[in-house]
Design a protein around this motif. Structure first.
Motif, PDB file in Angstrom:
ATOM      1  N   GLU A  85      33.684  48.372  29.021  1.00  0.00           N
ATOM      2  CA  GLU A  85      34.984  47.497  29.015  1.00  0.00           C
ATOM      3  C   GLU A  85      36.061  48.305  29.666  1.00  0.00           C
ATOM      4  O   GLU A  85      36.471  48.926  28.729  1.00  0.00           O
ATOM      5  CB  GLU A  85      35.188  46.533  28.379  1.00  0.00           C
ATOM      6  N   LEU A  86      36.914  47.911  30.561  1.00  0.00           N
ATOM      7  CA  LEU A  86      38.441  48.140  31.177  1.00  0.00           C
ATOM      8  C   LEU A  86      39.348  47.274  31.356  1.00  0.00           C
ATOM      9  O   LEU A  86      38.701  46.306  31.208  1.00  0.00           O
ATOM     10  CB  LEU A  86      37.744  49.083  31.993  1.00  0.00           C
ATOM     11  N   TRP A  87      40.410  47.826  30.627  1.00  0.00           N
ATOM     12  CA  TRP A  87      41.998  46.711  30.898  1.00  0.00           C
ATOM     13  C   TRP A  87      42.319  47.748  32.070  1.00  0.00           C
ATOM     14  O   TRP A  87      42.630  49.015  31.688  1.00  0.00           O
ATOM     15  CB  TRP A  87      42.295  46.477  29.815  1.00  0.00           C
ATOM     16  N   TRP A  88      42.952  46.927  32.761  1.00  0.00           N
ATOM     17  CA  TRP A  88      44.590  47.868  33.081  1.00  0.00           C
ATOM     18  C   TRP A  88      45.665  46.424  33.546  1.00  0.00           C
ATOM     19  O   TRP A  88      45.666  44.904  33.766  1.00  0.00           O
ATOM     20  CB  TRP A  88      44.569  48.274  34.676  1.00  0.00           C
ATOM     21  N   ILE A  89      47.158  47.432  33.746  1.00  0.00           N
ATOM     22  CA  ILE A  89      47.972  46.532  33.646  1.00  0.00           C
ATOM     23  C   ILE A  89      48.189  46.156  35.070  1.00  0.00           C
ATOM     24  O   ILE A  89      48.668  47.334  36.393  1.00  0.00           O
ATOM     25  CB  ILE A  89      49.375  46.756  33.375  1.00  0.00           C
ATOM     26  N   GLY A  90      48.237  45.077  35.544  1.00  0.00           N
ATOM     27  CA  GLY A  90      48.278  44.735  36.834  1.00  0.00           C
ATOM     28  C   GLY A  90      50.104  44.736  37.467  1.00  0.00           C
ATOM     29  O   GLY A  90      51.189  45.219  36.471  1.00  0.00           O
ATOM     30  N   ALA A  91      50.201  45.463  38.863  1.00  0.00           N
ATOM     31  CA  ALA A  91      51.767  45.626  39.713  1.00  0.00           C
ATOM     32  C   ALA A  91      52.281  44.296  39.436  1.00  0.00           C
ATOM     33  O   ALA A  91      53.622  44.236  39.039  1.00  0.00           O
ATOM     34  CB  ALA A  91      51.960  45.872  41.045  1.00  0.00           C
ATOM     35  N   ASP A  92      51.999  43.248  38.580  1.00  0.00           N
ATOM     36  CA  ASP A  92      52.713  41.634  39.078  1.00  0.00           C
ATOM     37  C   ASP A  92      53.095  41.648  36.690  1.00  0.00           C
ATOM     38  O   ASP A  92      53.313  41.060  36.383  1.00  0.00           O
ATOM     39  CB  ASP A  92      52.082  40.688  39.594  1.00  0.00           C
ATOM     40  N   GLY A  93      52.235  42.882  36.486  1.00  0.00           N
ATOM     41  CA  GLY A  93      52.463  43.002  35.246  1.00  0.00           C
ATOM     42  C   GLY A  93      51.569  41.713  33.950  1.00  0.00           C
ATOM     43  O   GLY A  93      51.182  41.536  32.795  1.00  0.00           O
ATOM     44  N   ALA A  94      50.399  41.413  34.874  1.00  0.00           N
ATOM     45  CA  ALA A  94      49.266  40.904  34.748  1.00  0.00           C
ATOM     46  C   ALA A  94      48.212  41.953  33.586  1.00  0.00           C
ATOM     47  O   ALA A  94      48.381  43.145  33.555  1.00  0.00           O
ATOM     48  CB  ALA A  94      48.422  40.179  35.589  1.00  0.00           C
ATOM     49  N   VAL A  95      47.663  41.233  32.706  1.00  0.00           N
ATOM     50  CA  VAL A  95      46.460  42.139  32.633  1.00  0.00           C
ATOM     51  C   VAL A  95      44.748  41.948  32.509  1.00  0.00           C
ATOM     52  O   VAL A  95      44.140  40.840  33.003  1.00  0.00           O
ATOM     53  CB  VAL A  95      46.509  41.447  30.590  1.00  0.00           C
ATOM     54  N   GLU A  96      44.614  42.814  33.678  1.00  0.00           N
ATOM     55  CA  GLU A  96      43.240  43.099  34.344  1.00  0.00           C
ATOM     56  C   GLU A  96      42.503  43.484  33.492  1.00  0.00           C
ATOM     57  O   GLU A  96      42.190  44.140  32.451  1.00  0.00           O
ATOM     58  CB  GLU A  96      43.994  43.411  36.046  1.00  0.00           C
ATOM     59  N   ALA A  97      40.984  42.924  33.790  1.00  0.00           N
ATOM     60  CA  ALA A  97      39.765  43.497  33.193  1.00  0.00           C
ATOM     61  C   ALA A  97      38.746  43.631  33.592  1.00  0.00           C
ATOM     62  O   ALA A  97      38.593  42.724  35.158  1.00  0.00           O
ATOM     63  CB  ALA A  97      39.488  42.482  31.771  1.00  0.00           C
ATOM     64  N   ALA A  98      37.892  44.325  33.535  1.00  0.00           N
ATOM     65  CA  ALA A  98      36.448  44.652  34.040  1.00  0.00           C
ATOM     66  C   ALA A  98      34.968  45.332  33.229  1.00  0.00           C
ATOM     67  O   ALA A  98      35.599  45.710  32.160  1.00  0.00           O
ATOM     68  CB  ALA A  98      36.529  45.415  35.511  1.00  0.00           C
ATOM     69  N   TYR A  99      34.214  44.661  33.268  1.00  0.00           N
ATOM     70  CA  TYR A  99      33.319  44.976  32.249  1.00  0.00           C
ATOM     71  C   TYR A  99      31.781  45.146  33.285  1.00  0.00           C
ATOM     72  O   TYR A  99      31.408  44.752  34.422  1.00  0.00           O
ATOM     73  CB  TYR A  99      32.928  43.824  30.865  1.00  0.00           C
ATOM     74  N   TRP A 100      31.425  46.223  32.313  1.00  0.00           N
ATOM     75  CA  TRP A 100      29.816  46.918  32.973  1.00  0.00           C
ATOM     76  C   TRP A 100      28.864  46.818  31.741  1.00  0.00           C
ATOM     77  O   TRP A 100      29.056  47.034  31.145  1.00  0.00           O
ATOM     78  CB  TRP A 100      29.738  47.881  33.657  1.00  0.00           C
ATOM     79  N   TYR A 101      27.721  45.720  32.247  1.00  0.00           N
ATOM     80  CA  TYR A 101      26.750  45.993  31.099  1.00  0.00           C
ATOM     81  C   TYR A 101      24.993  46.296  31.974  1.00  0.00           C
ATOM     82  O   TYR A 101      24.860  46.379  33.586  1.00  0.00           O
ATOM     83  CB  TYR A 101      25.883  44.655  30.630  1.00  0.00           C
ATOM     84  N   GLU A 102      24.754  47.632  31.158  1.00  0.00           N
ATOM     85  CA  GLU A 102      23.658  48.417  32.262  1.00  0.00           C
ATOM     86  C   GLU A 102      22.113  46.836  32.701  1.00  0.00           C
ATOM     87  O   GLU A 102      22.014  46.384  31.695  1.00  0.00           O
ATOM     88  CB  GLU A 102      22.221  48.857  30.671  1.00  0.00           C
ATOM     89  N   GLY A 103      21.995  48.108  34.142  1.00  0.00           N
ATOM     90  CA  GLY A 103      21.827  46.752  35.168  1.00  0.00           C
ATOM     91  C   GLY A 103      22.519  46.404  35.742  1.00  0.00           C
ATOM     92  O   GLY A 103      21.241  44.849  36.047  1.00  0.00           O
ATOM     93  N   GLY A 104      23.545  45.826  35.160  1.00  0.00           N
ATOM     94  CA  GLY A 104      23.753  45.170  35.956  1.00  0.00           C
ATOM     95  C   GLY A 104      25.549  45.134  36.458  1.00  0.00           C
ATOM     96  O   GLY A 104      25.915  46.664  37.026  1.00  0.00           O
TER      97      GLY A 104
END
Length: 563
Positions: A332-351
């Motif tokens: 699971e990942l998070w980063w700050i967008g250029a506009d100050g939003a908190v963005e996220a991404a996730y990965w589960y094996e097989g997907g």
């Protein structure tokens, strides 16, 4: 060669004499020159270990026998099946035997004899047998004594011969490099067999300065580190030209370096984030100069591969990516967008990777970072700094949705800093951040209670543009580091039942005030740190239990950007 440690790590019942054997014994070491000696009586805290039935085939422990320069070592082990003898008397007598033999070795070497382990083996063995006759009962069965000589050459090859002991009838395991196998028979002719396991560990000497590299760290960034297996460390940092640089170390060898991504690949004001979700893989993310979220991964037996997780404009170039692997088959990942939003991404094996937005535009300071912890496998907790200096938080528990709260109000934190977190035990979390006035602020939570706050270091203690790094190498301790406004590397530590103590690891001018310290504890009795200097060098320090902090330079001054 590095220093060497010899650990007594366990006992295995390979064949029992009776339905259940009551076992005790000693492992005894004398260095060839007599300068070091040790006698470890086992088990600790009780007279005997019961061996034989299922789940009672392996006994594990971690007892240091030797630490020092490579030299010949005489090791003699005795295993005894107890019936009626004086257990404590024998253990004490064995320690006396070792002292006697070590004294004899020192005298012999002083008189001109060669420092050799072999002559000590016979002396140790004979003396242990004599001690046994005084303290063992008539029905006690002694296995051995049996011996082993460790030479500098055999120590060099320890990593290549390290194995893991597994048994189908006992869930316990242990890692070992050398074994002393002992057999014995009782009055009825029943044969028993036991193995004493040792682990020879090479501890790194300070690496020699490397040749001046083309690319070293950006002093406005940070070093990221992971230890995917106990005998290795891997580092990444952003080069002065936006390259992604890599340094790796395997026990018994020196640091090696290569370039993972070429110039222009990364924002020079960002950092690399890494995770090893399983021992044979590493995964990395960084922010591109154009605000893309870039990534690379490595699986044992293959080469590094790269991909782009989010396109240009997705992230603030002065931020970083935060990552957690709460279970081995997910990230699971998070980063700050250029506009100050908190963005996220996730990965589960097989997907494939999926993305979502955790907090809308304006929620986070674009020059800050997100900190995350998974204290138990079915939860994740996040913190970040808002543009007005509040400490914001979010949490997720399996089966529910993300919830948000504010931990500290506006003005509590430097908007250019970050939150650091550790969960030293599953039912607690501890946080630190840098205040707008340079104080080191803290908060803690224990299950069943609410968040409590305190100040660890007063105003002016830390650079407002830096960050705090923390590690809990053992469950009852925490260690912190931060950069002061004058570029000193400051530190604090806490051990259960004590109060926080502070010290200075490196003096003023040692570190870039806009950088941070990165830390890893690859084994419980060590800690390793890295930071960037104002001149762009990659500086390092390491600590091994029983010693003091040592420092070295991984990449020299003048190699990195001083922006």
């Amino acid at each position: 060669m590095s220093q060497v440690e010899v650990w007594f790590v366990g006992v295995e019942c390979r064949q029992r004499q009776e339905g259940e054997d009551e076992i005790y014994g000693t492992v005894n070491l004398v260095s060839a020159d007599g300068s070091q000696k040790s006698s470890i009586a086992f088990p600790r805290g009780q007279q005997t270990w019961d061996f034989g039935p299922d789940n009672k085939r392996i006994g594990t422990l971690q007892e240091l026998l030797y630490r020092g320069e490579p030299q010949e070592l005489a090791i003699v082990a005795s295993v005894i099946e107890h019936d009626s003898g004086n257990v404590d008397g024998y253990k004490a007598a064995a320690a006396g035997v070792v002292t006697t033999v070590a004294t004899s070795a020192v005298a012999a070497v002083s008189a001109g004899a060669a420092a050799l382990a072999a002559p000590l083996i016979a002396l140790l063995s004979n003396e242990l047998v004599d001690a046994a006759t005084k303290f063992l009962g008539a029905a006690d069965d002694i296995y051995g004594p049996k011996s082993l000589v460790l030479t500098p050459a055999s120590m060099e090859g320890a990593n290549q011969r390290r194995k893991t002991l597994h048994r189908p009838d006992d869930p316990k395991t242990l890692d070992w490099t050398d074994a002393i196998v002992q057999t014995g028979t009782d009055d009825g002719g029943d044969l028993g067999e036991y193995a004493i396991y040792l682990d020879v560990r090479l501890t790194p000497a300070a690496p020699q300065p490397q040749p001046r590299p083309r690319h070293a760290g950006s002093s406005s960034g940070a070093v990221s580190v992971v230890s995917r297996i106990p005998n290795s460390m891997e580092l990444w940092w952003i080069g002065r030209d936006g390259s992604v640089e890599d340094g790796f170390w395997y026990e018994g060898s020196n640091w090696q370096r290569f370039q993972l991504a070429p110039m222009g690949s990364a924002s020079s004001t960002g950092a690399v984030s890494a995770v090893s979700r399983i021992p044979n893989s590493m995964e990395l993310w960084w922010i591109g100069a154009d605000g893309a979220v870039e990534a690379a991964y490595w699986y044992e037996g293959g080469s590094w591969q790269r991909y782009q997780l989010a396109p240009a404009g997705s992230a603030s170039p002065s931020g970083s990516v935060s990552v957690v692997s709460r279970i081995p088959n997910s990230m699971e990942l998070w980063w700050i967008g250029a506009d100050g939003a908190v963005e996220a991404a996730y990965w589960y094996e097989g997907g494939s990777w999926q993305r979502y937005q955790l907090a809308p535009a304006g929620s986070a300071s674009p020059s800050g970072a997100i900190s995350v912890v998974s204290r138990i496998p079915n939860s994740m907790e996040l913190w970040w700094i808002s543009p007005d200096g509040a400490v914001e938080a979010a949490y997720w528990y399996e089966g529910g949705s993300w919830q948000r709260y504010q931990l500290a109000p506006a003005g509590s934190a430097s908007p250019t800093g970050a939150v650091s977190v550790v969960s030293r035990i599953p039912n607690s979390m501890e946080l630190w951040w840098i205040g707008a006035d340079g104080a080191v602020e803290a908060a803690y939570w224990y299950e069943g209670g609410s968040w409590q706050r305190y100040q660890l270091a007063p105003a002016g203690s830390a650079s407002p543009t830096g960050a705090i790094s923390v590690v809990s190498r053992i469950p009852n301790s925490m260690e912190l580091w931060w950069i002061s406004p004058d570029g000193a590397v400051e530190a604090a530590y806490w051990y259960e039942a004590g109060s926080w103590q502070r010290y200075q690891l490196a003096p003023a001018g040692s570190a870039s005030p806009s950088g941070s310290v990165s830390v890893v504890s690859r084994i419980p009795n060590s800690m390793e740190l890295w930071w960037t200097s104002p001149a762009g060098a990659v500086e390092a320090a390491y600590w091994y239990e029983g010693g003091s902090w040592q420092r070295y330079e991984l990449a020299p001054p003048g190699s990195a950007s001083s922006q």
